[in-house]
Design a protein around this motif. Structure first.
Motif, PDB file in Angstrom:
ATOM      1  N   TRP A  46       5.706  19.182  11.430  1.00 15.72           N
ATOM      2  CA  TRP A  46       5.720  17.726  11.524  1.00 15.72           C
ATOM      3  C   TRP A  46       5.541  17.305  12.975  1.00 15.72           C
ATOM      4  CZ3 TRP A  46       9.517  16.356  14.851  1.00 15.72           C
ATOM      5  CH2 TRP A  46      10.674  17.154  14.931  1.00 15.72           C
ATOM      6  N   ALA A  47       5.219  16.038  13.144  1.00 16.24           N
ATOM      7  CA  ALA A  47       5.035  15.504  14.502  1.00 16.24           C
ATOM      8  C   ALA A  47       5.494  14.052  14.517  1.00 16.24           C
ATOM      9  CB  ALA A  47       3.573  15.615  14.932  1.00 16.24           C
ATOM     10  N   ARG A  48       5.954  13.629  15.711  1.00 20.07           N
ATOM     11  CA  ARG A  48       6.379  12.230  15.851  1.00 20.07           C
ATOM     12  C   ARG A  48       6.387  11.871  17.334  1.00 20.07           C
ATOM     13  NH1 ARG A  48      12.583  13.651  14.174  1.00 20.07           N
ATOM     14  NH2 ARG A  48      13.320  14.289  16.260  1.00 20.07           N
ATOM     15  N   TYR A  49       6.346  10.565  17.613  1.00 17.20           N
ATOM     16  CA  TYR A  49       6.423  10.104  19.002  1.00 17.20           C
ATOM     17  C   TYR A  49       6.970   8.682  18.991  1.00 17.20           C
ATOM     18  CZ  TYR A  49       2.066   7.524  18.103  1.00 17.20           C
ATOM     19  OH  TYR A  49       1.111   6.680  17.596  1.00 17.20           O
ATOM     20  N   THR A  50       7.481   8.289  20.130  1.00 19.46           N
ATOM     21  CA  THR A  50       8.022   6.937  20.276  1.00 19.46           C
ATOM     22  C   THR A  50       7.125   6.150  21.215  1.00 19.46           C
ATOM     23  OG1 THR A  50      10.293   7.701  19.925  1.00 19.46           O
ATOM     24  CG2 THR A  50       9.999   5.558  20.993  1.00 19.46           C
ATOM     25  N   TYR A  51       6.750   4.950  20.781  1.00 13.55           N
ATOM     26  CA  TYR A  51       5.917   4.085  21.613  1.00 13.55           C
ATOM     27  C   TYR A  51       6.309   2.642  21.305  1.00 13.55           C
ATOM     28  CZ  TYR A  51       1.768   1.994  23.781  1.00 13.55           C
ATOM     29  OH  TYR A  51       0.928   1.258  24.587  1.00 13.55           O
ATOM     30  N   ASN A  52       6.456   1.860  22.342  1.00 14.31           N
ATOM     31  CA  ASN A  52       6.920   0.470  22.189  1.00 14.31           C
ATOM     32  C   ASN A  52       8.254   0.409  21.434  1.00 14.31           C
ATOM     33  OD1 ASN A  52       4.719  -0.522  23.565  1.00 14.31           O
ATOM     34  ND2 ASN A  52       3.550  -1.018  21.702  1.00 14.31           N
ATOM     35  N   ALA A  53       9.117   1.351  21.754  1.00 17.89           N
ATOM     36  CA  ALA A  53      10.470   1.406  21.198  1.00 17.89           C
ATOM     37  C   ALA A  53      10.490   1.623  19.688  1.00 17.89           C
ATOM     38  CB  ALA A  53      11.247   0.135  21.535  1.00 17.89           C
ATOM     39  N   THR A  54       9.407   2.190  19.158  1.00 15.51           N
ATOM     40  CA  THR A  54       9.332   2.438  17.711  1.00 15.51           C
ATOM     41  C   THR A  54       8.871   3.864  17.476  1.00 15.51           C
ATOM     42  OG1 THR A  54       8.783   0.127  17.296  1.00 15.51           O
ATOM     43  CG2 THR A  54       8.318   1.689  15.527  1.00 15.51           C
ATOM     44  N   MET A  55       9.512   4.547  16.524  1.00 15.16           N
ATOM     45  CA  MET A  55       9.126   5.900  16.163  1.00 15.16           C
ATOM     46  C   MET A  55       7.914   5.855  15.235  1.00 15.16           C
ATOM     47  SD  MET A  55       9.915   9.170  16.420  1.00 15.16           S
ATOM     48  CE  MET A  55      11.649   9.251  16.841  1.00 15.16           C
ATOM     49  N   HIS A  56       6.900   6.699  15.536  1.00 15.78           N
ATOM     50  CA  HIS A  56       5.684   6.746  14.732  1.00 15.78           C
ATOM     51  C   HIS A  56       5.457   8.164  14.211  1.00 15.78           C
ATOM     52  CE1 HIS A  56       4.568   2.681  15.982  1.00 15.78           C
ATOM     53  NE2 HIS A  56       4.900   3.044  17.226  1.00 15.78           N
ATOM     54  N   ARG A  57       5.006   8.256  12.952  1.00 19.76           N
ATOM     55  CA  ARG A  57       4.735   9.553  12.306  1.00 19.76           C
ATOM     56  C   ARG A  57       3.362   9.492  11.635  1.00 19.76           C
ATOM     57  NH1 ARG A  57      10.206   8.476  11.397  1.00 19.76           N
ATOM     58  NH2 ARG A  57      11.635  10.160  12.044  1.00 19.76           N
ATOM     59  N   PRO A  58       2.775  10.632  11.351  1.00 22.09           N
ATOM     60  CA  PRO A  58       1.433  10.644  10.749  1.00 22.09           C
ATOM     61  C   PRO A  58       1.439  10.344   9.250  1.00 22.09           C
ATOM     62  CG  PRO A  58       2.195  12.878  11.072  1.00 22.09           C
ATOM     63  CD  PRO A  58       3.228  11.989  11.724  1.00 22.09           C
TER      64      PRO A  58
END
Length: 476
Positions: free
Chosen positions: A20-32
């Protein structure tokens, strides 16, 4: 399970072995929205997301997934499939499901006039396609208008759900109702009391009262077909005949059958109509001869055993042609010299008549079973029973006058007054249904020339019903 935090985002392995993968951008967690078969693929996805951010073309992955799903639906979901679901879930402004007749009509549009577009995916229907379709249906403007308005509403929902970017129904003025060749106002101006009675005389005797109720009580034909004996209250008050007609139901056709339900305007159409007193004798005759028996007996029962209720086709009949005698409304309007007259035009004329009688606008709208206009109308519910003085005035405009204030005035006198206005054929048929005692009461009250004409009509026919009951009087 192993997890690795990088310079941008985090990857890790699930218990099943996928990554799995994830990242935080603009204070929001994003996943594929899915997992990957290897760590390298998960890292590649994170690298792609970082590149989009650097290029300033990034949008949230969830939004991109929704757009991709919508695009797939646009390419696979046809207008027919989407509209069928729309019809099933659609509700009225009152939060109720669509009327079965409306659902049936919409389905006919999809399988009929709209078929060339209904088979296309939503995303493949362009404004040019809709324009070409609209131009091709110029021969049926009324149906085209209804089908186009339906399609535009369906595609508006598709836009709101994100399935298409814009509504392709952009034909200018296409939702404006077409100007019809038939002009009800012209027919209403042509109608008058004598012509209404003439038309009532020319239809089948069982439908005479229906014509008069549509004209003088402003009922719709579908409402008239649902009327029962229990909906009528007849009597006398202050020495003057009176009647009340309760309208609470209507008949509509769908699934190949006649169905009883609400009036066209639902509870707004439920009303009690004061019956103009000059109609009471006709009502008495009709109850004796044509209405079904029992309190729940229909006033206008069907003459076709296939249908539970009378139909407009049964009332319309056929006009005379190719040597064949006509009957019904089509015949009546042809003989009366107005072959373009519709049954509904009687209601138009009746509304004008009640207005001429001085009925206040709000009360007249309620008598018609229409919705009161504007927001105020939602809180206004006029009492139609207060219209009785105007009903009397309607009868006076028809030439009726109460001859006596004595409550003991014989009903036969009132009956005779209406018989005197009948055409010869209708008068003859009515007299033939009376027994000897009834004839003895009624005949002395009728003009001798009318009796002579009716007797001549009957004695000239095989099996004349009056033969042996009465002889034609000498006319001096």
């Amino acid at each position: 399970m192993p997890k690795r935090r990088g310079a941008f985002g985090t990857t890790g392995q699930t218990s099943a072995g996928s990554w799995w993968a994830r990242y935080t951008y603009n204070a929001t967690m994003h996943r594929p929205g899915h997992t990957f078969a290897s760590r390298e693929l998960a890292d590649a996805w994170l690298s792609g997301e970082r590149r989009l951010i650097d290029l300033d073309t990034w949008t949230p992955p969830a939004d991109r997934r929704a757009a991709a799903k919508a695009e797939a639906l646009m390419e696979t979901t046809t207008l027919h499939a989407f509209a069928t679901e729309w019809i099933a879930k659609r509700v009225t402004r009152r939060g109720e499901p669509l009327h079965p007749r409306t659902r049936e009509d919409y389905g006919k549009y999809l399988d009929g006039m709209l078929a060339p577009l209904a088979s296309k995916p939503l995303g493949r229907i362009s404004a040019a396609d809709v324009k070409r379709w609209h131009d091709s249906q110029a021969g049926a403007p009324s149906q085209r208008h209804k089908a186009y308005s339906f399609m535009k509403s369906v595609l508006k929902s598709a836009v709101s759900r994100g399935l298409i970017a814009a509504n392709p129904c952009q034909v200018e003025n296409a939702t404006r109702p077409p100007r019809r060749k038939h002009k009800a106002a012209e027919v209403a101006r042509w109608l008058n009391h004598e012509r209404v009675v003439r038309l009532a005389d020319l239809v089948q005797p069982r439908d005479r009262l229906l014509i008069l109720l549509c004209a003088y009580c402003c009922v719709r034909t579908g409402e008239a077909f649902a009327l029962r004996r229990s909906d009528l209250e007849l009597g006398a008050a202050s020495g003057e005949p009176f009647g009340w007609l309760t309208v609470e139901r209507g008949i509509s056709t769908y699934d190949g059958q006649r169905h009883e339900g609400e009036t066209k305007t639902s509870d707004l159409g439920n009303r009690t109509i004061p019956v103009p007193p000059h109609l009471l004798a006709d009502i008495e005759v009709h109850l004796d001869r044509w209405a079904a028996k029992g309190g729940d007996g229909l006033l206008f029962p069907s003459t076709n055993p296939i249908f539970d209720f009378r139909t407009a086709s049964q009332v319309n009949g056929n006009k005379a042609r190719r040597g064949k005698l006509g009957y019904g409304w089509h015949h009546a309007r042809q003989v009366a010299g107005r072959p373009d007259a519709h049954l509904h035009d009687l209601r138009h004329w009746g509304a004008t008549l009640w207005d001429e009688a001085g009925t206040p606008t709000a009360l007249r709208i309620a008598l018609m079973g229409h919705a009161q206009p504007g927001m105020t109308g939602q809180y206004t519910h006029p009492d139609t029973t207060k219209a009785s003085p105007y009903a009397r005035r309607v009868s006076e405009l028809a030439g009726w006058a109460q001859e006596s204030s004595d409550p003991s005035t014989p009903r036969t006198a009132v009956l005779a007054s209406i018989l005197a206005t009948m055409g010869t054929d209708t008068l003859a048929d009515t007299l033939s249904a009376l027994d000897t005692d009834q004839l003895a009461e009624v005949l002395p009250l009728l003009p001798s020339d009318r009796i002579a004409a009716a007797v001549a009509r009957l004695t000239a026919a095989p099996g004349a019903a009056l033969h042996g009951k009465v002889e034609a009087p000498s006319v001096t």
